[in-house]
Scaffold this motif. Structure first.
Motif, mmCIF file in Angstrom:
data_model
loop_
_atom_site.group_PDB
_atom_site.id
_atom_site.type_symbol
_atom_site.label_atom_id
_atom_site.label_comp_id
_atom_site.label_asym_id
_atom_site.label_seq_id
_atom_site.Cartn_x
_atom_site.Cartn_y
_atom_site.Cartn_z
ATOM 1 N N ARG A 65 43.281 17.580 -16.418
ATOM 2 C CA ARG A 65 42.968 18.879 -15.798
ATOM 3 C C ARG A 65 41.744 19.497 -16.471
ATOM 4 N N THR A 69 37.971 20.269 -14.598
ATOM 5 C CA THR A 69 37.409 21.619 -14.502
ATOM 6 C C THR A 69 36.357 21.899 -15.583
ATOM 7 N N LYS A 76 37.170 21.211 -9.685
ATOM 8 C CA LYS A 76 38.214 22.217 -9.497
ATOM 9 C C LYS A 76 39.530 21.538 -9.121
ATOM 10 N N LYS A 84 52.179 25.631 -6.613
ATOM 11 C CA LYS A 84 51.506 26.695 -7.355
ATOM 12 C C LYS A 84 51.077 26.165 -8.712
ATOM 13 N N GLN A 85 50.052 26.834 -9.295
ATOM 14 C CA GLN A 85 49.577 26.449 -10.616
ATOM 15 C C GLN A 85 49.596 27.651 -11.546
ATOM 16 N N VAL A 86 50.051 27.425 -12.770
ATOM 17 C CA VAL A 86 50.051 28.482 -13.776
ATOM 18 C C VAL A 86 48.605 28.860 -14.105
ATOM 19 N N LYS A 87 48.374 30.158 -14.272
ATOM 20 C CA LYS A 87 47.020 30.637 -14.569
ATOM 21 C C LYS A 87 46.483 29.992 -15.840
ATOM 22 N N GLY A 88 45.170 29.876 -15.893
ATOM 23 C CA GLY A 88 44.550 29.261 -17.056
ATOM 24 C C GLY A 88 44.578 27.755 -16.991
ATOM 25 N N ASN A 89 44.544 27.200 -15.777
ATOM 26 C CA ASN A 89 44.539 25.745 -15.573
ATOM 27 C C ASN A 89 45.800 25.108 -16.142
#
Length: 561
Positions: A65, A69, A76, A84-89
């Motif tokens: 990941r 990014t 991306k 869904k993805q947790v914030k902060g990659n």
């Protein structure tokens, strides 16, 4: 591959697993007596349960990941279709999980919604050189191992149901999630050879088979039971051929076919010197030494499995433990033999007080070199008279939630036994107790740290005891089936189940002391499976207890309550 194919695949999986597991849990046919149900239809409680509201939290691989990014790739990560993805990659969450749990194999199969797409190295004319997509994720476990599969799209080509990761559940301790869900946290995952191909870029892969991936966390809720398919009754063939009549001879009467019309030969008198019973008749074959005198027991063997669901729990992927027979105890099929019986027998009462050698220890949930589950039963003893009896043992048990304290007590009445009218009548110098129904006592419940309630069914108890020093015990299983380890061919006493789903209620076959509420969640799974955390994980103590819920529902349907 579109997500829509999964319902069909899931339906096929359910049908296949239900067919395979149809004979895993069974009740004796007589358990359905009096319910108005077909015994064959009532004989097989479900071995499978639906799973619902599942989520899979998995980051695939953190370093990947970060690469995608980062400044080199300049790409991306996209999540679609409900993922869904947790914030902060961070990690990804795939929801809407549906599937099945197979009790017979401790197997989970769950499919999730959502997809994740990794895009990197932008082309001048548009598009991306690195384009990798995982969709239609599925998590499958069986025992201590598992896998994550996905439909993988790379370089414009899609491969369906690729095993991307292998899972190791041997050290995973499940716990309670929100809403009564069962959660398997941080399951170690490794890349497979097929998974490594998914990360190929310009002819070579970023990673190789065996590389560590991010751990996966599974959360599921129990749905309804899936009854095993019942065989269709086969009609009895009707005979169309009339039985031939005996030929008659002209002038002679036809031969008599009624035995009452035939001349009867007087019964022969017993030979002089032959053994005789009190009424002066010779005993039948195999019934010599019936009137054994009171005194010491010459030898004996007790056969008991304790509780089937408990054995499966201890040795399954959750507790990851083992069962240790020592000191004269030995494994015997699905049960255990306790040997060298000794004690007293009174043929006039009749009554029995027999003790046996051997120790049986259940250990599991190892943490930092210590087993949080540790139950030891030793010095087992049967006391019986008339139609009642007791199973007694010395108990040592680690008590959950009490700081590692132990319940230590000698001579604990662990179970009450229901004997038949012939259980304590010797035949051929042997007293045979055949599959006596056993129910847990209040003191016995302490041995299990309160995970089972008083009145819960235990495995049936069998024993064969020699009351004559000249009469040897039959070898284990001689002339018997697996359910009759004493060597006797007689049937059980009609007291209901054999300890897997009830307490011997011959009218309904339903478990007593079982379900206390109406919630059909993992935290309320009935009396047949521990409902607390044997090692601090409450809801995870096996979906197997749903079998008790199923039994209670059938009882409600039969009684109208």
């Amino acid at each position: 591959m579109a997500v829509s194919h999964r319902p069909l695949a899931l339906a096929a999986a359910v049908a296949t697993a239900a067919a395979l597991g149809a004979t895993v849990l069974t009740l004796p046919a007589h358990a359905a007596a009096g319910t108005g149900e077909d015994p064959a239809a009532a004989a097989k409680p479900p071995a499978k349960f639906e799973l619902k509201d599942g989520t899979l939290t998995w980051g695939v691989k953190e370093s990947f990941r970060n690469y995608v990014t980062g400044p080199i790739s300049g790409g991306k990560v996209q999540v679609t279709d409900g993922a869904k993805q947790v914030k902060g990659n961070g990690a990804f969450t795939f929801s809407g999980g549906k599937g099945t749990y197979d009790l017979s194999q401790h197997a989970v199969s769950t499919t999730f919604k959502g997809s994740v797409r990794f895009l990197g190295h932008a082309k001048k004319g548009g598009g991306w050189e690195l384009d990798l997509k995982f969709a239609d994720l599925k998590l499958v476990t069986k025992g201590k191992t598992g896998r994550i599969t996905a439909d993988v799209t790379s370089y414009g080509k899609t491969r369906n149901d690729v095993t991307v990761a292998s899972l190791d559940l041997s050290k995973v301790t499940p716990g309670r999630g929100t809403g009564g869900a069962m959660t398997f946290p941080k399951i170690p995952a490794k890349l497979t050879a097929d998974g490594a191909k998914a990360f190929a870029y310009h002819g070579s892969s970023f990673y190789k088979a065996g590389d560590a991936l991010d751990p996966a966390t599974l959360s599921v809720k129990q749905g309804k039971a899936i009854p095993a398919p019942q065989p269709k009754p086969q009609p009895k063939p009707k005979s169309t051929v009339a039985a031939p009549k005996p030929a008659s001879v002209p002038g002679k009467p036809e031969a008599a076919t009624d035995e009452s019309l035939l001349p009867r030969t007087p019964d022969p008198k017993p030979s002089e010197g032959a053994p005789q019973q009190e009424d002066g008749t010779a005993p039948k074959s195999g019934e010599l030494n019936t009137a054994a005198t009171s005194g010491d027991i010459a030898d004996g063997r007790l056969t008991w499995g304790v509780k089937e669901s408990f054995r499966k729990y201890v040795t399954g992927s959750i507790a990851n433990g083992r069962i240790l027979p020592t000191g004269g105890a030995e494994k015997a099929g699905d049960s255990y033999n306790f040997t060298k019986g000794h004690g007293k027998f009174d043929s006039t009462a009749p009554s029995l007080d027999a003790a046996f050698n051997g120790t049986l220890q259940f250990i599991g949930h190892e943490n930092e070199g210590k087993d949080k589950l540790d139950l030891k039963l030793t010095n087992l003893r049967i006391k019986g008279s008339g139609s009642g009896g007791e199973l007694i043992a010395d108990v040592s048990s680690n008590q959950r939630g009490k700081g590692g304290t132990y319940y230590n007590a000698n001579g604990v009445t662990v179970a009450k036994l229901k004997l038949t009218a012939d259980s304590l009548k010797p035949k051929g110098g042997l007293v045979t107790i055949n599959a006596a129904a056993a129910t847990l006592t209040a003191d016995g419940a302490k041995a299990f740290s309160g995970f089972y309630k008083e009145g819960a069914a235990l495995d049936p108890v069998s024993a064969v005891i020699s009351t004559d020093k000249n009469v040897k015990l039959p070898a284990f299983g001689d002339g018997s089936s697996a359910s009759d380890p004493t060597g006797s061919s007689t049937s059980t006493d009609g007291t209901g189940t054999t300890g897997t789903t009830g307490t011997g209620d011959s009218t309904t076959g339903a478990a007593k002391g079982g379900v206390t509420g109406t919630e059909d969640t993992l935290a309320h799974t009935g009396a047949d499976t521990p409902t607390g955390p044997l090692a601090g994980s409450a809801a995870a103590l096996v979906l197997a207890g749903g079998a008790a819920v199923w039994g209670a529902r059938r009882k409600s349907a039969a009684t109208g309550r």
